[in-house]
Design a protein around this motif. Structure first.
Motif, short mmCIF file in Angstrom:
data_model
loop_
_atom_site.label_atom_id
_atom_site.label_comp_id
_atom_site.label_asym_id
_atom_site.label_seq_id
_atom_site.Cartn_x
_atom_site.Cartn_y
_atom_site.Cartn_z
N UNK A 247 0.84 -1.20 0.00
CA UNK A 247 0.00 0.00 0.00
C UNK A 247 0.87 1.25 0.00
N UNK A 248 1.93 1.23 0.80
CA UNK A 248 2.80 2.39 0.86
C UNK A 248 3.55 2.59 -0.45
N UNK A 249 4.12 1.51 -0.97
CA UNK A 249 4.89 1.60 -2.21
C UNK A 249 3.98 2.09 -3.34
N UNK A 250 2.77 1.54 -3.40
CA UNK A 250 1.83 1.92 -4.46
C UNK A 250 1.47 3.40 -4.33
N UNK A 251 1.12 3.80 -3.10
CA UNK A 251 0.75 5.20 -2.90
C UNK A 251 1.91 6.12 -3.28
N UNK A 252 3.08 5.79 -2.80
CA UNK A 252 4.20 6.70 -2.97
C UNK A 252 4.64 6.83 -4.43
N UNK A 253 4.67 5.71 -5.15
CA UNK A 253 5.26 5.78 -6.49
C UNK A 253 4.25 6.12 -7.58
N UNK A 254 2.95 6.00 -7.29
CA UNK A 254 1.99 6.23 -8.37
C UNK A 254 1.06 7.42 -8.11
N UNK A 255 1.29 8.16 -7.04
CA UNK A 255 0.45 9.31 -6.76
C UNK A 255 1.26 10.58 -7.03
N UNK A 256 0.65 11.52 -7.69
CA UNK A 256 1.36 12.73 -8.10
C UNK A 256 1.84 13.54 -6.90
N UNK A 257 0.97 13.64 -5.89
CA UNK A 257 1.26 14.54 -4.77
C UNK A 257 2.60 14.27 -4.06
N UNK A 258 2.84 13.04 -3.56
CA UNK A 258 4.12 12.82 -2.88
C UNK A 258 5.31 12.95 -3.83
N UNK A 259 5.11 12.61 -5.08
CA UNK A 259 6.20 12.73 -6.05
C UNK A 259 6.59 14.19 -6.27
N UNK A 260 5.57 15.05 -6.34
CA UNK A 260 5.86 16.47 -6.54
C UNK A 260 6.49 17.08 -5.29
N UNK A 261 6.02 16.63 -4.12
CA UNK A 261 6.61 17.15 -2.88
C UNK A 261 8.10 16.79 -2.82
N UNK A 262 8.43 15.56 -3.24
CA UNK A 262 9.82 15.11 -3.21
C UNK A 262 10.67 15.93 -4.17
N UNK A 263 10.09 16.27 -5.31
CA UNK A 263 10.82 17.09 -6.28
C UNK A 263 11.03 18.50 -5.75
N UNK A 264 9.95 19.04 -5.22
CA UNK A 264 9.99 20.43 -4.78
C UNK A 264 10.94 20.61 -3.59
N UNK A 265 10.83 19.71 -2.62
CA UNK A 265 11.63 19.86 -1.41
C UNK A 265 13.06 19.37 -1.60
N UNK A 266 13.21 18.25 -2.28
CA UNK A 266 14.52 17.59 -2.26
C UNK A 266 15.11 17.32 -3.64
N UNK A 267 14.45 17.78 -4.71
CA UNK A 267 15.02 17.60 -6.04
C UNK A 267 15.04 16.17 -6.53
N UNK A 268 14.18 15.29 -5.94
CA UNK A 268 14.09 13.91 -6.43
C UNK A 268 13.19 13.92 -7.66
N UNK A 269 13.75 13.62 -8.82
CA UNK A 269 13.02 13.80 -10.07
C UNK A 269 12.14 12.58 -10.37
N UNK A 270 10.81 12.78 -10.45
CA UNK A 270 9.91 11.63 -10.58
C UNK A 270 9.97 10.99 -11.96
N UNK A 271 9.69 9.69 -12.01
CA UNK A 271 9.58 9.03 -13.31
C UNK A 271 8.12 8.83 -13.69
N UNK A 272 7.22 9.13 -12.76
CA UNK A 272 5.79 9.00 -13.01
C UNK A 272 5.40 10.05 -14.05
N UNK A 273 5.01 9.58 -15.26
CA UNK A 273 4.83 10.50 -16.38
C UNK A 273 3.76 11.56 -16.12
N UNK A 274 2.71 11.18 -15.37
CA UNK A 274 1.61 12.14 -15.18
C UNK A 274 2.05 13.36 -14.37
N UNK A 275 3.16 13.26 -13.66
CA UNK A 275 3.60 14.43 -12.89
C UNK A 275 4.06 15.55 -13.81
N UNK A 276 4.50 15.19 -15.02
CA UNK A 276 5.08 16.21 -15.89
C UNK A 276 4.05 17.21 -16.40
#
Lengths: 442, 279
Positions: free
Chosen positions: A334-363
């Protein structure tokens, strides 16, 4: 007689001295108390997640959002040094799965190695339904996170689209227009002009220990150390062409031979080099270590080998795997699914820490179009995001680390001793063949 | 004549002192550099020309460091583990050394020989079996998992045995005749003569455990149980490293070793000299 007995006991006890009793912190060893099989389908329990540095912090950021959906799961993120994490992971898996977390971060190019070494070590995410997200990621990421049977062993997270970070002020001083650099030949030419005008080298390379530039050049041409069948591909035309280009850079005295990561950062900060071709994650490093250079940096796409050729390449990136020994696979998934496939945590990681998402919908987010003051008011993240879908896949294989070492050796012989790249790469391929039993592509 | 000799002596002295002075600079500079790094923001240590003056970021680095790894808690772990380990291990190793040196029992040489062989086993070979043992005992993430496995340290036993050999048998015999028990002899007669050797072994064991990295890394699961080296290592991530924090953490972690060494230095040096004189 007494003397003898006494001494025997003495020495004996001391040898197995480990038996002496000692007080100490009595913390619980395993933090999991899974109760996934509740029957009512509710996911609950406690899971532990391993990660390093900003990646760990990124996952910690996501806990709040995760708990809105899964209020009964408690997530503990542990921040462990990157190489330390692998040491612990290896020891734990080798010891049959003790002392391991439920979820672990793992670098993309290491997955194959761990899967080959410990085939039963990681949970098959496809069995939990991860396949439905297969179209949400670029091909390169999918290839790297699936095993040979096409099952997901890891969930794709961050990706390292590569580009050239460059010093705007140095380029201006030398009168070089960054946009005009389309091919590696242009790159060499620009480098020569810059070197003559400013004295700055073009690229930093740790010649005998790291072949990052070589790997980017291979990847953008759709080649890598190994082909899709796992045969050694170091003698391919693409590989020879790439190494020859690096040799040419070196012969024109455009390569600053730096010492390791710290050396790369040093020359980045002090103006010793005019460009650093690297993955997107290097943006964070530059901003952290050279805050006074705000506005002096910008980014252009990697040059290609021919006009209009593919320039996109990947360097680095990491993913999430679930340890198969977990007591609570449902909560972990559940955690892995939520974290890797939801836009929100992916964008937060990019914004705060520069972790660049591979989830295409974030772009699709506007964030990517924002102009970065640090990078000369350019929308640099858009530059990187546009590349992701064009990155060719690479077959890292379980022998990635060995290939990396031999390729770096070949680079050292080509640059430092001036041997011909086709020869040094042939030698590297043969050594690799000896050590791994894989065949060389002719 | 006299004058010439004096000048030569003086020159000799100047030469010697400048040589020593250069040596001091060379060995002190890394420490100074570390201190500079600890008081400056992260990127500063990369600047060229290098910045050699202390900065004003000491407290900020300290705050960040405490936020990232909980430096005081980690320091406490390291101190507890190292001090208990050193105390118990010095006792065990000197007792074992005493037995090997002064008692004649069956299989003594065989056991001692096995012990010497144990010095040759690389640390990493024992890692996985030992880890499995700790996991089965459910000792992971406890102090004892770090302290216990290396208490009987072959090299320290060897060192103590060699030193104990120098104790005259007659001294021990005399004590026995006077009616002292074996433990009394060990504590009251043998150990007091061994102070330099004990100091050397104590420093050695202290440094071993204080710097011990791989084992605590593997058995300590949660960050509040980390030792200093493990915590410092966790600061080194992928691409974003705060060097100010790391330098400060390293500075803090060298302090106890320095203090411990200075405390035992006198004993230690007389131990070195002691070995060079034969009665």
């Amino acid at each position: 007689m007494f003397k003898r007995k006494m001494a025997g006991a003495f020495a004996g006890v001391m040898l197995v001295g480990g038996l002496a009793a000692c007080g100490g912190g009595d913390d619980d060893a395993g933090t999991d108390n899974g109760n996934a099989g509740d029957g009512d389908g509710e996911v609950s329990g406690e899971i532990t997640v391993w990660g390093w540095n900003v990646a760990a912090s990124s996952m910690e950021l996501a806990i709040e959002g995760f708990n809105e959906e899964y209020p009964d799961v408690e997530v503990n993120v542990q921040d462990i040094g990157r190489l330390d994490l692998y040491d612990r992971l290896t020891v734990g898996l080798a010891a049959g799965g003790s002392g391991l977390p439920d979820v672990t971060l793992i670098e993309t190019d290491r997955i194959d190695n761990y899967v080959a070494e410990f085939p039963e070590g990681f949970l098959n995410l496809s069995e939990y339904g991860y396949d439905e997200y297969a179209s949400e990621f670029g091909d390169a990421k999918i290839q790297a996170t699936q095993n040979d049977d096409g099952d997901f062993i890891a969930a794709p997270w961050d990706v390292g689209p590569a580009a050239v970070f460059y010093r705007v002020d140095i380029f201006e001083e030398a009168g070089v227009d960054a946009d005009s650099i389309e091919t590696w030949d242009d790159f060499v030419e620009a480098g020569t002009t810059i070197k003559d005008a400013t004295g700055s080298y073009m690229v930093p390379i740790d010649i005998s220990a790291d072949d990052a530039l070589f790997r980017m050049m291979l990847n953008q041409q759709g080649a890598y150390y190994f082909d899709d069948e796992g045969n050694i591909d170091l003698t391919s035309d693409e590989a020879v062409q790439a190494m020859e280009k690096i040799q040419e850079l070196h012969e024109n005295e455009l390569v600053a031979n730096v010492d390791g990561w710290d050396g790369t950062v040093t020359s980045t900060v002090n103006g010793n080099v005019a460009t650093v071709p690297f993955g997107v994650w290097y943006a964070g490093t530059i901003m952290d270590q050279a805050p006074e250079l705000e506005g002096d940096w910008d980014v252009f796409e990697l040059p290609a080998f021919e006009d209009g050729g593919n320039s996109a390449a990947n360097l680095g990136g990491s993913d999430l795997s679930i340890i198969s020994g977990t007591d609570n696979p449902d909560a972990a998934y559940a955690f892995v699914e939520y974290f890797t496939t939801t836009v929100e945590p992916q964008m937060a990681a990019l914004d705060e820490y520069g972790m660049f998402p591979s989830l295409l919908s974030t772009y699709e987010e506007d964030y990517f179009d924002e102009e970065s003051a640090f990078f000369n008011n350019s929308p640099v993240f858009r530059t990187f995001a546009d590349m992701v879908e064009d990155i060719p896949g690479a077959n890292y294989t379980s022998d990635y680390a060995r290939a990396f070492r031999y390729a770096s050796d070949a680079q050292a012989s080509s640059l430092l001793q001036g041997q011909s790249p086709s020869e040094t790469l042939r030698q590297a391929a043969e050594q690799l063949e000896n050590e791994t039993g894989r065949t060389i592509n002719e | 004549m006299m004058k010439k000799k004096k000048t030569r002596e003086l020159l000799k002295k100047i030469g010697l002192y400048s040589f020593l002075f250069i040596g001091v600079i060379i060995s002190m500079f890394p420490f100074y550099w570390m201190f500079i790094g600890a008081t400056n923001p992260s990127g500063q240590i990369f600047s060229i020309p290098p910045n050699l003056t202390p900065g004003d970021h000491f407290f900020e680095n300290l705050r960040n460091l405490n936020e990232s790894v909980g430096i005081w808690r980690v320091m406490f772990n390291s101190l507890v583990i190292t001090l208990i380990f050193t105390a118990v291990s010095v006792f065990i190793c000197s007792a074992a050394g005493y037995a090997f040196a002064k008692f004649d029992f069956k299989g003594r040489n065989a056991i001692f020989f096995t012990l010497l062989l144990a010095i040759m086993i690389p640390y990493h070979v024992t890692l996985i079996p030992l880890f499995k043992l700790m996991a089965d005992l459910e000792w992971l993430n406890t102090y004892r998992a770090v302290i216990l496995p290396h208490l009987s340290y072959p090299f320290a036993i060897f060192l103590m045995r060699q030193n104990m050999k120098a104790i005259p048998d007659s001294l021990i015999e005399a004590s026995r005749v006077d009616g002292a028990g074996e433990f009394r002899i060990f504590f009251r007669v043998v150990l007091p003569t061994m102070r330099p050797a004990l100091a050397a072994v104590a420093i050695f064991l202290f440094m071993f455990q204080w710097n011990n990295f791989l084992w605590p890394l593997v058995v300590m699961n949660s960050s509040d149980m980390y030792t200093l080296p493990v915590a410092l290592s966790s600061l080194v991530g992928m691409s974003r490293i705060d060097y100010g924090q790391i330098m400060l953490g390293t500075t803090i972690s060298t302090l106890p070793i320095m203090i411990f060494f200075l405390l035992l230095q006198k004993q230690f040096i007389s131990g070195i000299l002691g070995g060079s004189v034969k009665e």
